[in-house]
Design a protein around this motif. Structure first.
Motif, mmCIF file in Angstrom:
data_model
loop_
_atom_site.group_PDB
_atom_site.id
_atom_site.type_symbol
_atom_site.label_atom_id
_atom_site.label_comp_id
_atom_site.label_asym_id
_atom_site.label_seq_id
_atom_site.Cartn_x
_atom_site.Cartn_y
_atom_site.Cartn_z
ATOM 1 N N TYR A 184 0.937 -1.021 -0.057
ATOM 2 C CA TYR A 184 0.140 0.650 0.134
ATOM 3 C C TYR A 184 0.890 1.498 -0.110
ATOM 4 C CZ TYR A 184 -3.972 -2.698 0.855
ATOM 5 O OH TYR A 184 -4.959 -3.902 1.348
ATOM 6 N N PHE A 185 0.000 2.347 -0.960
ATOM 7 C CA PHE A 185 1.292 3.499 -0.691
ATOM 8 C C PHE A 185 1.955 3.921 0.969
ATOM 9 C CE2 PHE A 185 1.685 8.490 -1.030
ATOM 10 C CZ PHE A 185 2.680 8.192 -2.008
ATOM 11 N N LYS A 186 0.732 4.336 2.144
ATOM 12 C CA LYS A 186 1.201 4.469 3.200
ATOM 13 C C LYS A 186 3.177 3.842 3.367
ATOM 14 C CE LYS A 186 -1.862 1.288 6.085
ATOM 15 N NZ LYS A 186 -0.867 0.129 5.979
ATOM 16 N N LEU A 209 -2.077 10.371 -4.888
ATOM 17 C CA LEU A 209 -2.042 9.675 -3.219
ATOM 18 C C LEU A 209 -1.733 9.890 -1.905
ATOM 19 C CD1 LEU A 209 -0.419 6.883 -5.705
ATOM 20 C CD2 LEU A 209 -2.660 6.664 -4.744
ATOM 21 N N GLU A 210 -0.281 10.979 -1.889
ATOM 22 C CA GLU A 210 0.230 11.269 -0.741
ATOM 23 C C GLU A 210 -1.078 12.191 -0.282
ATOM 24 O OE1 GLU A 210 4.504 13.054 -1.729
ATOM 25 O OE2 GLU A 210 3.065 13.763 -2.505
ATOM 26 N N ASN A 213 -3.336 9.822 1.014
ATOM 27 C CA ASN A 213 -2.955 8.359 2.390
ATOM 28 C C ASN A 213 -2.660 10.014 3.168
ATOM 29 O OD1 ASN A 213 -2.598 5.362 2.048
ATOM 30 N ND2 ASN A 213 -2.278 7.070 -0.366
ATOM 31 N N ASP A 260 -3.998 -0.122 -3.027
ATOM 32 C CA ASP A 260 -4.741 0.705 -2.803
ATOM 33 C C ASP A 260 -6.010 1.092 -3.905
ATOM 34 O OD1 ASP A 260 -3.117 2.597 -1.093
ATOM 35 O OD2 ASP A 260 -1.829 2.142 -2.235
#
Length: 294
Positions: A184-186, A209-210, A213, A260
């Motif tokens: 996941y991006f996180k 995405l930043e 998240n 995501d």
């Protein structure tokens, strides 16, 4: 109605001075005055209020409304002239973003050569957003684009013919290269990124995405050369975020999917003005050529 009258009117709105307009066009002041008078008589209204005491000129509400239409007419006529010149020249001026130009256009070039089109094509290499602006103003005939959101410009037609996913790329020696759990991006918050410059659509997708998240990974280096990005990642200097069409089997990298929901897609399309579409044979060749969809 004389077209020159509209040109005089447009310039007068800008300058608010009859003498300056006359000097600009190289005519006498009475010529400008008479042209404006005839326009006002034609529409039975006043476009300007003249204050002779203070020597000022103010546009009326009718004048403002008329000027909006005049601007559109003059812009369309200028665009028509550009298109006619290009038709006579038989040159096809088209936009080519960096990634599409490097990885996709070479696949199409042999087909264009066979159709006797490649020798007529003159590329303009810019980012997709800049190319859309150039298409809209008539500076180029059409453009390949890679974008996130559908184009809303009512004067443009966009044929979308392929989608590409965004991937996280890492070195084969990076800890993430051997990850077996969904990514996941996180999970990337602590990893340094090698980023493409702001002219690339990638930055917009990454920023989304930043925001979603609420994390902001460090971008330790920016470049406009995707080959440099891939080489730095291969050397384990950092990781990166790029569209899958820029990946090749010999890149010596590991490409990872993001798990995501709502990861942006890289939409690939052909944008052109509704009034000036590409030749049907060229349009069909581009949008049906199968490697676009690989």
């Amino acid at each position: 109605m004389n077209l020159k009258w509209l040109e005089y009117y447009d310039k007068l709105v800008e300058e608010k001075n009859f003498s300056k307009v006359a000097t600009f066009f190289g005519v006498s002041q009475p010529t400008i005055t008479m042209a404006i008078k005839r326009l006002e008589e034609s529409y039975q209204t006043h476009f300007f209020e003249r204050d002779y005491r203070h020597k000022t000129l103010r546009l009326t509400a009718s004048g403002e409304n008329f000027h909006r239409h005049v601007k559109k007419i003059l812009q369309e006529l200028a665009l028509a002239q550009t298109e006619l010149v290009r038709l006579k020249a038989r040159k096809i001026k088209f936009g080519l973003p960096p990634i599409i130009g490097t990885y996709l256009f070479p696949l199409l070039a042999p087909q264009l050569l066979q159709a006797n089109l490649l020798n007529r094509m003159q590329p303009v290499e810019q980012g997709s957003q800049r190319l859309l602006s150039l298409v809209s103003t008539g500076s180029i005939d059409f453009a390949f684009i890679g974008i996130l959101d559908e184009v809303k410009d009512p004067n443009l037609v966009v044929n979308y013919f392929a989608n590409s996913t965004f991937k996280i790329i890492v070195s084969k020696n990076h800890p993430l290269a051997h990850r077996t759990q969904p990514l996941y991006f996180k999970d990337l918050a602590s990893y340094p990124f090698i980023a493409l410059t702001n002219s690339f659509t990638h930055n917009k997708a990454f920023s989304r995405l930043e925001t979603i998240n609420a994390i902001h990974p460090t971008r330790i280096f920016h470049t406009g050369d995707i080959q440099i990005v891939k080489k730095l990642v291969a050397q384990n200097v950092g990781i990166s975020f790029i569209t899958s069409i820029a990946l090749r089997s010999d890149d010596d990298l590991v490409a990872l999917d993001l798990a995501d929901k709502g990861v942006p897609e890289f939409k690939i399309g052909l944008a052109y003005r509704e009034s000036f579409p590409p030749a049907p044979a060229l349009l069909d060749l581009i949008t049906t050529f199968h490697p676009w969809n690989n």
